[in-house]
Design a protein around this motif. Structure first.
Motif, PDB file in Angstrom:
ATOM      1  N   GLN A   1       0.836  -1.200   0.000  1.00 11.19           N
ATOM      2  CA  GLN A   1       0.000   0.000   0.000  1.00 11.19           C
ATOM      3  C   GLN A   1       0.873   1.254   0.000  1.00 11.19           C
ATOM      4  OE1 GLN A   1      -2.584   0.900  -1.132  1.00 11.19           O
ATOM      5  NE2 GLN A   1      -4.277   1.006   0.301  1.00 11.19           N
ATOM      6  N   ARG A   2       1.974   1.202   0.771  1.00  6.83           N
ATOM      7  CA  ARG A   2       2.888   2.350   0.752  1.00  6.83           C
ATOM      8  C   ARG A   2       3.573   2.479  -0.614  1.00  6.83           C
ATOM      9  NH1 ARG A   2       6.595   1.379   5.470  1.00  6.83           N
ATOM     10  NH2 ARG A   2       5.417  -0.529   5.866  1.00  6.83           N
ATOM     11  N   LEU A   3       3.786   1.329  -1.272  1.00  2.08           N
ATOM     12  CA  LEU A   3       4.347   1.369  -2.637  1.00  2.08           C
ATOM     13  C   LEU A   3       3.347   2.058  -3.579  1.00  2.08           C
ATOM     14  CD1 LEU A   3       6.645   0.540  -4.578  1.00  2.08           C
ATOM     15  CD2 LEU A   3       5.448  -1.623  -4.926  1.00  2.08           C
ATOM     16  N   SER A   4       2.069   1.727  -3.408  1.00  2.00           N
ATOM     17  CA  SER A   4       1.034   2.382  -4.237  1.00  2.00           C
ATOM     18  C   SER A   4       1.048   3.893  -3.987  1.00  2.00           C
ATOM     19  CB  SER A   4      -0.355   1.839  -3.895  1.00  2.00           C
ATOM     20  OG  SER A   4      -0.377   0.430  -3.985  1.00  2.00           O
ATOM     21  N   ILE A   5       1.264   4.275  -2.723  1.00  2.00           N
ATOM     22  CA  ILE A   5       1.323   5.705  -2.395  1.00  2.00           C
ATOM     23  C   ILE A   5       2.563   6.329  -3.035  1.00  2.00           C
ATOM     24  CG2 ILE A   5       1.594   7.369  -0.504  1.00  2.00           C
ATOM     25  CD1 ILE A   5      -0.150   5.444   1.214  1.00  2.00           C
ATOM     26  N   ALA A   6       3.711   5.605  -2.953  1.00  2.00           N
ATOM     27  CA  ALA A   6       4.959   6.118  -3.552  1.00  2.00           C
ATOM     28  C   ALA A   6       4.771   6.328  -5.059  1.00  2.00           C
ATOM     29  CB  ALA A   6       6.111   5.152  -3.293  1.00  2.00           C
ATOM     30  N   ARG A   7       4.088   5.383  -5.709  1.00  2.00           N
ATOM     31  CA  ARG A   7       3.867   5.482  -7.152  1.00  2.00           C
ATOM     32  C   ARG A   7       3.003   6.704  -7.468  1.00  2.00           C
ATOM     33  NH1 ARG A   7       1.180   0.406  -9.359  1.00  2.00           N
ATOM     34  NH2 ARG A   7      -0.671   1.507  -8.639  1.00  2.00           N
ATOM     35  N   ALA A   8       1.999   6.924  -6.611  1.00  2.00           N
ATOM     36  CA  ALA A   8       1.141   8.100  -6.824  1.00  2.00           C
ATOM     37  C   ALA A   8       1.925   9.392  -6.606  1.00  2.00           C
ATOM     38  CB  ALA A   8      -0.060   8.040  -5.878  1.00  2.00           C
ATOM     39  N   LEU A   9       2.861   9.376  -5.637  1.00  2.81           N
ATOM     40  CA  LEU A   9       3.621  10.594  -5.323  1.00  2.81           C
ATOM     41  C   LEU A   9       4.694  10.900  -6.364  1.00  2.81           C
ATOM     42  CD1 LEU A   9       4.204  10.082  -1.483  1.00  2.81           C
ATOM     43  CD2 LEU A   9       2.673  11.761  -2.551  1.00  2.81           C
ATOM     44  N   ALA A  10       5.144   9.856  -7.089  1.00  2.00           N
ATOM     45  CA  ALA A  10       6.265  10.024  -8.009  1.00  2.00           C
ATOM     46  C   ALA A  10       5.987  11.077  -9.080  1.00  2.00           C
ATOM     47  CB  ALA A  10       6.608   8.691  -8.663  1.00  2.00           C
ATOM     48  N   VAL A  11       4.733  11.227  -9.483  1.00  4.79           N
ATOM     49  CA  VAL A  11       4.419  12.210 -10.531  1.00  4.79           C
ATOM     50  C   VAL A  11       4.094  13.582  -9.928  1.00  4.79           C
ATOM     51  CG1 VAL A  11       3.703  10.502 -12.237  1.00  4.79           C
ATOM     52  CG2 VAL A  11       2.008  11.398 -10.618  1.00  4.79           C
ATOM     53  N   GLU A  12       4.420  13.741  -8.620  1.00  8.14           N
ATOM     54  CA  GLU A  12       4.229  15.004  -7.912  1.00  8.14           C
ATOM     55  C   GLU A  12       2.829  15.582  -8.060  1.00  8.14           C
ATOM     56  OE1 GLU A  12       7.382  17.680  -8.876  1.00  8.14           O
ATOM     57  OE2 GLU A  12       8.851  16.465  -7.819  1.00  8.14           O
ATOM     58  N   PRO A  13       1.843  14.857  -7.562  1.00  8.40           N
ATOM     59  CA  PRO A  13       0.475  15.366  -7.654  1.00  8.40           C
ATOM     60  C   PRO A  13       0.256  16.531  -6.682  1.00  8.40           C
ATOM     61  CG  PRO A  13       0.513  13.423  -6.271  1.00  8.40           C
ATOM     62  CD  PRO A  13       1.916  13.614  -6.778  1.00  8.40           C
ATOM     63  N   GLU A  14      -0.768  17.320  -6.968  1.00  2.00           N
ATOM     64  CA  GLU A  14      -1.126  18.395  -6.034  1.00  2.00           C
ATOM     65  C   GLU A  14      -2.072  17.852  -4.976  1.00  2.00           C
ATOM     66  OE1 GLU A  14      -2.588  21.925  -7.903  1.00  2.00           O
ATOM     67  OE2 GLU A  14      -1.208  21.687  -9.592  1.00  2.00           O
ATOM     68  N   VAL A  15      -2.882  16.888  -5.419  1.00  5.64           N
ATOM     69  CA  VAL A  15      -3.901  16.332  -4.526  1.00  5.64           C
ATOM     70  C   VAL A  15      -3.788  14.806  -4.551  1.00  5.64           C
ATOM     71  CG1 VAL A  15      -6.389  16.185  -4.055  1.00  5.64           C
ATOM     72  CG2 VAL A  15      -5.437  18.276  -5.067  1.00  5.64           C
ATOM     73  N   LEU A  16      -3.982  14.182  -3.403  1.00  6.11           N
ATOM     74  CA  LEU A  16      -3.969  12.729  -3.323  1.00  6.11           C
ATOM     75  C   LEU A  16      -5.323  12.271  -2.775  1.00  6.11           C
ATOM     76  CD1 LEU A  16      -1.981  10.449  -3.878  1.00  6.11           C
ATOM     77  CD2 LEU A  16      -1.237  10.576  -1.492  1.00  6.11           C
ATOM     78  N   LEU A  17      -6.010  11.464  -3.585  1.00  5.25           N
ATOM     79  CA  LEU A  17      -7.299  10.932  -3.144  1.00  5.25           C
ATOM     80  C   LEU A  17      -7.056   9.535  -2.591  1.00  5.25           C
ATOM     81  CD1 LEU A  17      -9.391  11.894  -6.324  1.00  5.25           C
ATOM     82  CD2 LEU A  17      -8.968  13.284  -4.277  1.00  5.25           C
ATOM     83  N   MET A  18      -7.624   9.232  -1.441  1.00 12.03           N
ATOM     84  CA  MET A  18      -7.413   7.913  -0.844  1.00 12.03           C
ATOM     85  C   MET A  18      -8.764   7.286  -0.527  1.00 12.03           C
ATOM     86  SD  MET A  18      -4.321   8.846   1.757  1.00 12.03           S
ATOM     87  CE  MET A  18      -2.808   8.006   1.336  1.00 12.03           C
ATOM     88  N   ASP A  19      -8.992   6.126  -1.146  1.00 13.68           N
ATOM     89  CA  ASP A  19     -10.278   5.462  -0.948  1.00 13.68           C
ATOM     90  C   ASP A  19     -10.106   4.309   0.042  1.00 13.68           C
ATOM     91  OD1 ASP A  19     -12.803   4.514  -1.102  1.00 13.68           O
ATOM     92  OD2 ASP A  19     -12.746   3.979  -3.229  1.00 13.68           O
ATOM     93  N   GLU A  20     -10.427   4.549   1.286  1.00 13.14           N
ATOM     94  CA  GLU A  20     -10.246   3.553   2.353  1.00 13.14           C
ATOM     95  C   GLU A  20      -8.887   2.873   2.266  1.00 13.14           C
ATOM     96  OE1 GLU A  20     -13.474   0.955   3.207  1.00 13.14           O
ATOM     97  OE2 GLU A  20     -14.849   2.179   2.026  1.00 13.14           O
ATOM     98  N   PRO A  21      -7.821   3.659   2.374  1.00 13.21           N
ATOM     99  CA  PRO A  21      -6.481   3.107   2.112  1.00 13.21           C
ATOM    100  C   PRO A  21      -6.011   2.078   3.139  1.00 13.21           C
ATOM    101  CG  PRO A  21      -6.299   5.304   3.030  1.00 13.21           C
ATOM    102  CD  PRO A  21      -7.753   5.073   2.773  1.00 13.21           C
ATOM    103  N   THR A  22      -6.680   1.963   4.264  1.00 14.09           N
ATOM    104  CA  THR A  22      -6.189   1.018   5.282  1.00 14.09           C
ATOM    105  C   THR A  22      -7.168  -0.124   5.562  1.00 14.09           C
ATOM    106  OG1 THR A  22      -7.140   2.268   7.114  1.00 14.09           O
ATOM    107  CG2 THR A  22      -4.914   2.870   6.459  1.00 14.09           C
TER     108      THR A  22
END
Lengths: 288, 219
Positions: free
Chosen positions: A191-212
């Protein structure tokens, strides 16, 4: 007398100074009128319909920069539908019709000339279940988004991979096995890898759908910690079934019920003295 | 982990805020006592005006406690520290009220008996003030042992109050001109004695936060 007075004042002043209590440094309650410049996203009368079925209707809500906004409500209340409308995920469903506006930095992301791929780069998403590409290595997972937009420079990719994995608090655990397949990681790490992948493109906003929701308590605590750390870099909107999680991690809370936004406010306010009876009933466990 | 860290940080902020409010109360009491000895109207008015600020601080900090309970669902020592905080805020606010009462009692026309007994009121007040000061230190250090020692000093305050009241009553019984003076002294002594009781309460809450035990130091 004069001496006695000044001694008194100094003694108290030093004490107050020692504890470094600065009234002005306390975070003020957000007031939309005062903090209008800090609005990163905003929805205006946003509705999503699947054929004749209403997903959400007439949602107008601000999303403030570098804060965490939690969307809460019972199952089927429309919170995930709303979240998916924030980065045009419904485009992929022919039956879904979106009306109203979603503004990112003042621009409607549903505008005619807006490229949905660009939007999803600026507004990343993390899903309920970890979504690494299972056959790709840890490294390739992180840089996948960058490769898609044509970045080939190895040094640049390396740098982004390390930075993103550090931001996602995964670097120390995987730095020696970047070439291992992503499927070899634990659920929490994936799950943290999925977050890292989302962060790699430097988004302004991160949407999380029940991430835990698919993680154990320890991995959940790790992600919650990560959410508060990431706040300085991105604006976060999180859907959660766990009300305590919403209370712990968010600055703002929006309560949805039957496709409508019942109440939006600071998390302090929503969880201590909400305006609406239905909000009160939900957070105290009387329904939902 | 995260929750523990967030909780520790929030509690630290809460206790710093409480120490800040305690310092305002301590300052108010010190000024009230100085105003009393020096017949200083201006200083007394300042103490009276300042009380609203203390009350405002109490409400802010109580709201912080409410938010913390709602958002972090504290248990164990964390919960006890928040309960200690809520209870201590009430005692601090009451001490602030007594400081205001002392400032309000400032009089220039109570006669020679009043003047002669005033230094003893000041001694009583200084003892209560020192107890308050030390209790704030014990609070921020979470020092239950020190809290117990401070609470035991309340018996000296009670003793002084007792003898002062008796002497004032004796004057009131023998001299008509001494009635107003005696009444003033008894009131002042009573306010200051109550401050000692509130400090004792604070000490009891420090012990509760630290150990979970309810102790009664004033028995």
């Amino acid at each position: 007398m004069a001496r006695e007075m000044s001694d008194t004042t100094i003694a108290v002043d030093q004490r107050v100074e020692k504890i470094a209590w600065d009234l002005t440094s306390r975070p003020a309650e957000y007031d939309p009128d005062v903090h209008s410049e800090a609005v990163r996203m905003e929805t205006r009368e946003l509705s999503v319909k699947y054929g004749k079925v209403v997903g959400v209707e007439g949602i107008s809500v601000p999303i403030y920069s570098n804060t965490v906004t939690a969307l809460i409500g019972p199952s089927g209340c429309g919170k995930t539908t709303f979240l998916r409308a924030l980065n045009r995920m419904h485009d992929l469903m022919p039956s879904a019709a979106v009306t109203g506006e979603v503004l990112l930095d003042g621009e409607n992301i549903y505008g005619r000339r807006v490229d949905p791929v660009m939007i999803r780069r600026k507004i990343g998403m993390v899903f309920q279940k970890p979504t690494p590409f299972p056959t790709m290595s840890v490294y390739e997972n992180v840089v996948a988004g960058l490769r898609l937009v044509g970045i080939r420079n190895r040094a640049a990719l390396d740098e982004v991979a390390e930075q993103s994995l550090r931001q996602a608090a995964l670097w120390e655990e995987v730095k020696d096995r970047l070439k291992a397949p992503a499927s070899a990681l634990s659920g929490g790490q994936q799950q943290r890898l999925s977050i890292a992948r989302a962060l790699a493109v430097e988004p302004e906003v991160l949407l999380m759908d029940e991430p835990t929701s698919s993680l154990d308590p320890k991995a959940t605590a790790r992600i919650e910690q990560l959410i508060s750390e990431l706040k300085s870099a991105v604006t976060i909107v999180i859907v959660t079934h766990n009300m305590q999680q919403a209370a712990r991690v968010s600055d703002f809370t929006a309560f949805f019920f039957l496709g409508s936004l019942i109440e939006f406010g600071t998390t302090n306010k929503i969880f201590t003295s909400p305006e609406e009876q239905r909000t009160e009933d939900y957070i105290t466990g009387r329904f939902g | 982990m995260e929750q523990q860290y967030e909780m520790a940080k929030s509690l630290e902020g809460l206790y710093n805020g409480m120490l800040h409010m305690g310092s305002l109360v301590e300052e108010a009491l010190r000024k009230a006592l100085i105003a009393l000895s020096n017949w200083d109207d201006e200083l007394a008015s300042a103490v009276i005006d300042e009380d609203a600020r203390i009350d405002g601080r109490q409400i802010e900090l109580e709201d912080e406690c409410t938010n913390l309970i709602a958002r972090m669902q504290p248990v164990g020592a964390d919960l006890r520290e928040i309960i200690c905080c809520i209870k201590t805020l009430t005692d601090l606010e009451r001490i602030g009220d007594h400081a205001r009462h002392v400032a309000r009692s400032l009089t220039k026309s109570a006669g020679p008996h009043y003047s002669s007994m005033l230094p003893r009121v000041r001694v009583l007040g200084n003892k209560a003030l020192a107890m308050l000061h030390d209790s704030l230190t014990a609070l921020i250090d979470r020092d239950a042992e020190k809290a117990q020692q401070i609470a035991y000093r309340d018996s000296e305050v009670d003793e002084l109050h007792h003898t002062l009241t008796e002497d004032a009553l004796a004057i009131m019984k023998t001299e008509t001109q001494g009635v107003e003076a005696g009444q003033q002294i008894i009131l002042l002594s009573r306010y200051l004695e109550r401050i000692g009781d509130h400090v004792t309460n604070i000490c009891q809450w420090i012990v509760y936060a630290r150990t979970g035990a309810h102790v009664e130091f004033d028995r």
